[in-house]
Scaffold this motif. Structure first.
Motif, PDB file in Angstrom:
ATOM      1  N   ARG A  74       0.836  -1.204   0.000  1.00  0.00           N
ATOM      2  CA  ARG A  74       0.000   0.000   0.000  1.00  0.00           C
ATOM      3  C   ARG A  74       0.866   1.247   0.000  1.00  0.00           C
ATOM      4  NH1 ARG A  74      -3.748   3.148  -0.985  1.00  0.00           N
ATOM      5  NH2 ARG A  74      -3.386   1.944  -2.847  1.00  0.00           N
ATOM      6  N   ASP A  75       1.942   1.229   0.762  1.00  0.00           N
ATOM      7  CA  ASP A  75       2.840   2.383   0.834  1.00  0.00           C
ATOM      8  C   ASP A  75       3.457   2.673  -0.532  1.00  0.00           C
ATOM      9  OD1 ASP A  75       4.380   4.300   2.657  1.00  0.00           O
ATOM     10  OD2 ASP A  75       6.000   3.248   1.639  1.00  0.00           O
ATOM     11  N   ILE A  76       3.886   1.634  -1.238  1.00  0.00           N
ATOM     12  CA  ILE A  76       4.470   1.810  -2.569  1.00  0.00           C
ATOM     13  C   ILE A  76       3.476   2.462  -3.514  1.00  0.00           C
ATOM     14  CG2 ILE A  76       5.240   0.554  -4.624  1.00  0.00           C
ATOM     15  CD1 ILE A  76       6.487  -1.505  -2.667  1.00  0.00           C
ATOM     16  N   LEU A  77       2.235   1.985  -3.505  1.00  0.00           N
ATOM     17  CA  LEU A  77       1.225   2.512  -4.420  1.00  0.00           C
ATOM     18  C   LEU A  77       0.829   3.940  -4.061  1.00  0.00           C
ATOM     19  CD1 LEU A  77      -0.991  -0.652  -5.002  1.00  0.00           C
ATOM     20  CD2 LEU A  77       0.691   0.364  -6.532  1.00  0.00           C
ATOM     21  N   VAL A  78       0.800   4.257  -2.772  1.00  0.00           N
ATOM     22  CA  VAL A  78       0.500   5.636  -2.359  1.00  0.00           C
ATOM     23  C   VAL A  78       1.574   6.577  -2.887  1.00  0.00           C
ATOM     24  CG1 VAL A  78       0.382   7.206  -0.382  1.00  0.00           C
ATOM     25  CG2 VAL A  78      -0.880   5.066  -0.334  1.00  0.00           C
ATOM     26  N   TYR A 138      -6.607   8.243  10.798  1.00  0.00           N
ATOM     27  CA  TYR A 138      -5.313   8.471  10.163  1.00  0.00           C
ATOM     28  C   TYR A 138      -4.846   7.247   9.369  1.00  0.00           C
ATOM     29  CZ  TYR A 138      -3.866   5.986  14.398  1.00  0.00           C
ATOM     30  OH  TYR A 138      -3.753   5.063  15.400  1.00  0.00           O
ATOM     31  N   GLN A 139      -5.382   6.059   9.687  1.00  0.00           N
ATOM     32  CA  GLN A 139      -4.994   4.862   8.943  1.00  0.00           C
ATOM     33  C   GLN A 139      -5.475   4.937   7.500  1.00  0.00           C
ATOM     34  OE1 GLN A 139      -6.380   1.472  11.186  1.00  0.00           O
ATOM     35  NE2 GLN A 139      -4.790   1.670  12.726  1.00  0.00           N
ATOM     36  N   LEU A 140      -6.671   5.478   7.285  1.00  0.00           N
ATOM     37  CA  LEU A 140      -7.165   5.643   5.919  1.00  0.00           C
ATOM     38  C   LEU A 140      -6.334   6.682   5.176  1.00  0.00           C
ATOM     39  CD1 LEU A 140     -11.055   5.579   6.350  1.00  0.00           C
ATOM     40  CD2 LEU A 140      -9.539   3.726   5.662  1.00  0.00           C
ATOM     41  N   LEU A 141      -5.872   7.688   5.895  1.00  0.00           N
ATOM     42  CA  LEU A 141      -4.995   8.693   5.286  1.00  0.00           C
ATOM     43  C   LEU A 141      -3.685   8.035   4.845  1.00  0.00           C
ATOM     44  CD1 LEU A 141      -5.103  11.880   4.947  1.00  0.00           C
ATOM     45  CD2 LEU A 141      -3.540  11.935   6.894  1.00  0.00           C
ATOM     46  N   GLU A 142      -3.131   7.185   5.703  1.00  0.00           N
ATOM     47  CA  GLU A 142      -1.874   6.529   5.388  1.00  0.00           C
ATOM     48  C   GLU A 142      -2.013   5.560   4.217  1.00  0.00           C
ATOM     49  OE1 GLU A 142      -0.882   4.856   9.148  1.00  0.00           O
ATOM     50  OE2 GLU A 142       0.149   6.653   9.856  1.00  0.00           O
ATOM     51  N   LYS A 143      -3.209   4.997   4.049  1.00  0.00           N
ATOM     52  CA  LYS A 143      -3.451   4.064   2.945  1.00  0.00           C
ATOM     53  C   LYS A 143      -3.750   4.787   1.631  1.00  0.00           C
ATOM     54  CE  LYS A 143      -5.321   0.337   5.841  1.00  0.00           C
ATOM     55  NZ  LYS A 143      -6.542  -0.458   6.150  1.00  0.00           N
ATOM     56  N   GLY A 144      -3.815   6.115   1.686  1.00  0.00           N
ATOM     57  CA  GLY A 144      -4.106   6.869   0.481  1.00  0.00           C
ATOM     58  C   GLY A 144      -5.573   6.873   0.108  1.00  0.00           C
ATOM     59  N   GLU A 145      -6.458   6.505   1.044  1.00  0.00           N
ATOM     60  CA  GLU A 145      -7.884   6.455   0.764  1.00  0.00           C
ATOM     61  C   GLU A 145      -8.588   7.781   1.059  1.00  0.00           C
ATOM     62  OE1 GLU A 145      -9.680   3.035   2.562  1.00  0.00           O
ATOM     63  OE2 GLU A 145      -8.091   1.686   1.888  1.00  0.00           O
ATOM     64  N   ALA A 146      -7.832   8.760   1.517  1.00  0.00           N
ATOM     65  CA  ALA A 146      -8.372  10.106   1.744  1.00  0.00           C
ATOM     66  C   ALA A 146      -7.265  11.116   1.494  1.00  0.00           C
ATOM     67  CB  ALA A 146      -8.914  10.243   3.168  1.00  0.00           C
ATOM     68  N   ASP A 147      -7.632  12.257   0.920  1.00  0.00           N
ATOM     69  CA  ASP A 147      -6.660  13.321   0.659  1.00  0.00           C
ATOM     70  C   ASP A 147      -6.455  14.196   1.887  1.00  0.00           C
ATOM     71  OD1 ASP A 147      -6.211  12.756  -2.157  1.00  0.00           O
ATOM     72  OD2 ASP A 147      -8.263  13.448  -2.463  1.00  0.00           O
ATOM     73  N   ILE A 148      -7.542  14.444   2.597  1.00  0.00           N
ATOM     74  CA  ILE A 148      -7.510  15.315   3.766  1.00  0.00           C
ATOM     75  C   ILE A 148      -8.313  14.653   4.885  1.00  0.00           C
ATOM     76  CG2 ILE A 148      -8.318  17.523   4.752  1.00  0.00           C
ATOM     77  CD1 ILE A 148      -5.964  18.040   3.044  1.00  0.00           C
ATOM     78  N   LEU A 149      -7.787  14.717   6.089  1.00  0.00           N
ATOM     79  CA  LEU A 149      -8.510  14.296   7.289  1.00  0.00           C
ATOM     80  C   LEU A 149      -8.838  15.538   8.099  1.00  0.00           C
ATOM     81  CD1 LEU A 149      -9.461  12.440   9.634  1.00  0.00           C
ATOM     82  CD2 LEU A 149      -7.040  12.292  10.328  1.00  0.00           C
ATOM     83  N   ILE A 150     -10.108  15.722   8.436  1.00  0.00           N
ATOM     84  CA  ILE A 150     -10.521  16.800   9.329  1.00  0.00           C
ATOM     85  C   ILE A 150     -10.993  16.149  10.621  1.00  0.00           C
ATOM     86  CG2 ILE A 150     -12.115  18.721   9.690  1.00  0.00           C
ATOM     87  CD1 ILE A 150     -12.157  19.108   6.670  1.00  0.00           C
ATOM     88  N   ALA A 151     -10.277  16.421  11.709  1.00  0.00           N
ATOM     89  CA  ALA A 151     -10.552  15.712  12.961  1.00  0.00           C
ATOM     90  C   ALA A 151      -9.985  16.487  14.137  1.00  0.00           C
ATOM     91  CB  ALA A 151      -9.936  14.315  12.908  1.00  0.00           C
ATOM     92  N   PRO A 152     -10.439  16.161  15.360  1.00  0.00           N
ATOM     93  CA  PRO A 152      -9.823  16.757  16.545  1.00  0.00           C
ATOM     94  C   PRO A 152      -8.339  16.431  16.607  1.00  0.00           C
ATOM     95  CG  PRO A 152     -11.901  15.690  17.111  1.00  0.00           C
ATOM     96  CD  PRO A 152     -11.597  15.307  15.701  1.00  0.00           C
ATOM     97  N   GLU A 153      -7.592  17.319  17.220  1.00  0.00           N
ATOM     98  CA  GLU A 153      -6.137  17.164  17.241  1.00  0.00           C
ATOM     99  C   GLU A 153      -5.702  15.846  17.883  1.00  0.00           C
ATOM    100  OE1 GLU A 153      -2.376  20.148  17.912  1.00  0.00           O
ATOM    101  OE2 GLU A 153      -4.054  20.305  19.300  1.00  0.00           O
ATOM    102  N   SER A 154      -6.480  15.359  18.835  1.00  0.00           N
ATOM    103  CA  SER A 154      -6.105  14.114  19.510  1.00  0.00           C
ATOM    104  C   SER A 154      -6.239  12.898  18.608  1.00  0.00           C
ATOM    105  CB  SER A 154      -6.970  13.913  20.765  1.00  0.00           C
ATOM    106  OG  SER A 154      -8.351  13.909  20.432  1.00  0.00           O
ATOM    107  N   TYR A 155      -6.897  13.038  17.452  1.00  0.00           N
ATOM    108  CA  TYR A 155      -7.096  11.914  16.554  1.00  0.00           C
ATOM    109  C   TYR A 155      -6.103  11.878  15.393  1.00  0.00           C
ATOM    110  CZ  TYR A 155     -11.653  10.952  18.734  1.00  0.00           C
ATOM    111  OH  TYR A 155     -12.654  10.633  19.614  1.00  0.00           O
ATOM    112  N   VAL A 156      -5.269  12.893  15.245  1.00  0.00           N
ATOM    113  CA  VAL A 156      -4.362  12.922  14.102  1.00  0.00           C
ATOM    114  C   VAL A 156      -3.083  12.162  14.430  1.00  0.00           C
ATOM    115  CG1 VAL A 156      -5.293  15.112  13.296  1.00  0.00           C
ATOM    116  CG2 VAL A 156      -3.259  15.096  14.755  1.00  0.00           C
ATOM    117  N   SER A 157      -2.319  11.851  13.391  1.00  0.00           N
ATOM    118  CA  SER A 157      -1.081  11.091  13.535  1.00  0.00           C
ATOM    119  C   SER A 157       0.121  12.024  13.598  1.00  0.00           C
ATOM    120  CB  SER A 157      -0.940  10.136  12.349  1.00  0.00           C
ATOM    121  OG  SER A 157       0.355   9.568  12.307  1.00  0.00           O
ATOM    122  N   GLU A 158       1.115  11.638  14.375  1.00  0.00           N
ATOM    123  CA  GLU A 158       2.362  12.406  14.460  1.00  0.00           C
ATOM    124  C   GLU A 158       3.228  12.183  13.223  1.00  0.00           C
ATOM    125  OE1 GLU A 158       3.175  14.589  16.518  1.00  0.00           O
ATOM    126  OE2 GLU A 158       2.242  14.243  18.470  1.00  0.00           O
TER     127      GLU A 158
END
Length: 311
Positions: A74-78, A138-158
């Motif tokens: 998945r990382d390669i394809l992203v 953030y897992q869907l963001l990492e998989k390339g299934e979303a361009d932007i994540l809008i979420a509370p700060e506690s839910y985002v990835s470092e």
């Protein structure tokens, strides 16, 4: 094209097979026949000398080798997708592009109408796909299934860049004819009243529920909804309390007979952010979308750094 004797066209098939664990579902997603996908799986099994997918009862499961390959493939394809999508410049008026945004129904109600209005105002020729927030968005963001994540700060990835948009506070809303209306709600009244709450339908957490749990509050729950934006509607005509965001409460109060009161205890504000994949940091289209969202957020409650707790 081949790399170490592997037909690289098979990587996309492999990615879908590993993600969906179904030959028929992978074939449908790729607009292929089931026999063609079965042939791709056979070739992949031969190359890796591993079954990859095995039948267990009525379902197929990944072999240990397949599990170890899932994230790297998945990382390669992203990375490839990010490279292909990154044009030298982006013209929203002449573009033919769809952006996927991962968000909650709160953001859908409060923020997205402003984003769409700004895009319409400039005549942007883009499309939007809104994806419901999950327990680990953030897992869907990492998989390339979303361009932007809008979420509370506690839910985002470092692991990926993000930007703060605005803050919102939590308030109590009650029916304007309720005995609780017209006066500050005390801790005792809050504890004794019936409550309407939101329980996410997709295992995503509720920041409001987590906050109250940390403070040691146990509410007498009488109504459970799957949507934050419906809560003000559900207290009208009752003596119940709903704990919601100020932005939602103010919008609902324009149309409903509601009384808005502060919480009877101190609570951390919601810090709303947007996050994008680090591979897409230089994507002009994503940069344009980020600026559009930032501009839309300016019409909401501005960020006061003194009110934002350290993450």
């Amino acid at each position: 094209m081949r790399f170490k004797q592997l037909d690289l066209n098979l990587l996309v098939a492999l990615d879908n097979l590993l993600a969906l664990q179904s030959v028929s579902a992978a074939a449908e997603r790729m607009n292929m026949s089931q026999s063609a996908m079965s042939n791709a799986l056979t070739r992949l099994r031969t190359y890796f000398d591993d079954q990859l997918l095995v039948q267990v009862g009525r379902r197929m499961e990944l072999t240990p080798r397949a599990v170890s390959m899932q994230a790297p493939v998945r990382d390669i394809l992203v990375r490839i997708e990010a490279t292909i999508d990154t044009a030298p410049e982006f013209d929203p008026l002449g573009a033919d592009r769809e952006f996927s945004i991962l968000l909650s129904d709160y953001s859908l109600t409060v923020l997205m109408p402003r984003v769409f209005a700004l895009a319409h105002e400039i005549g942007a020729n883009v499309r939007f796909r809104l994806v419901p927030q999950t327990a680990h968005p953030y897992q869907l963001l990492e998989k390339g299934e979303a361009d932007i994540l809008i979420a509370p700060e506690s839910y985002v990835s470092e692991d990926h860049p993000y930007e703060r948009l605005y803050i919102d506070e939590y308030v109590c809303v009650v029916w304007s004819e309720s005995p609780l209306a017209g006066q500050p709600i005390t801790r005792d009244a809050f504890a004794k009243a019936g409550h309407a709450i939101m329980v996410p339908p997709n295992s995503a957490g509720s920041l409001e529920a987590e906050m109250l749990a940390r403070l040691g509050f146990e509410r007498r729950v009488e109504v459970r909804s799957f949507s934050f934006s419906t809560l003000p509607f559900l207290v009208v005509g009752t003596n119940r309390i709903a704990t919601v965001h100020r932005q939602v409460a103010d919008m609902a109060a324009q149309h409903l007979p509601l009384d808005i009161q502060p919480l009877p205890f101190p609570a951390d504000p919601l810090v709303q952010t947007m996050q994008w994949h680090s591979y897409r940091d230089a994507d002009p289209g994503i940069s344009w979308l980020r600026e559009l969202i930032l501009e839309a957020a300016k019409g909401l409650k501005p960020i006061d750094p003194e009110n934002i707790p350290d993450r």
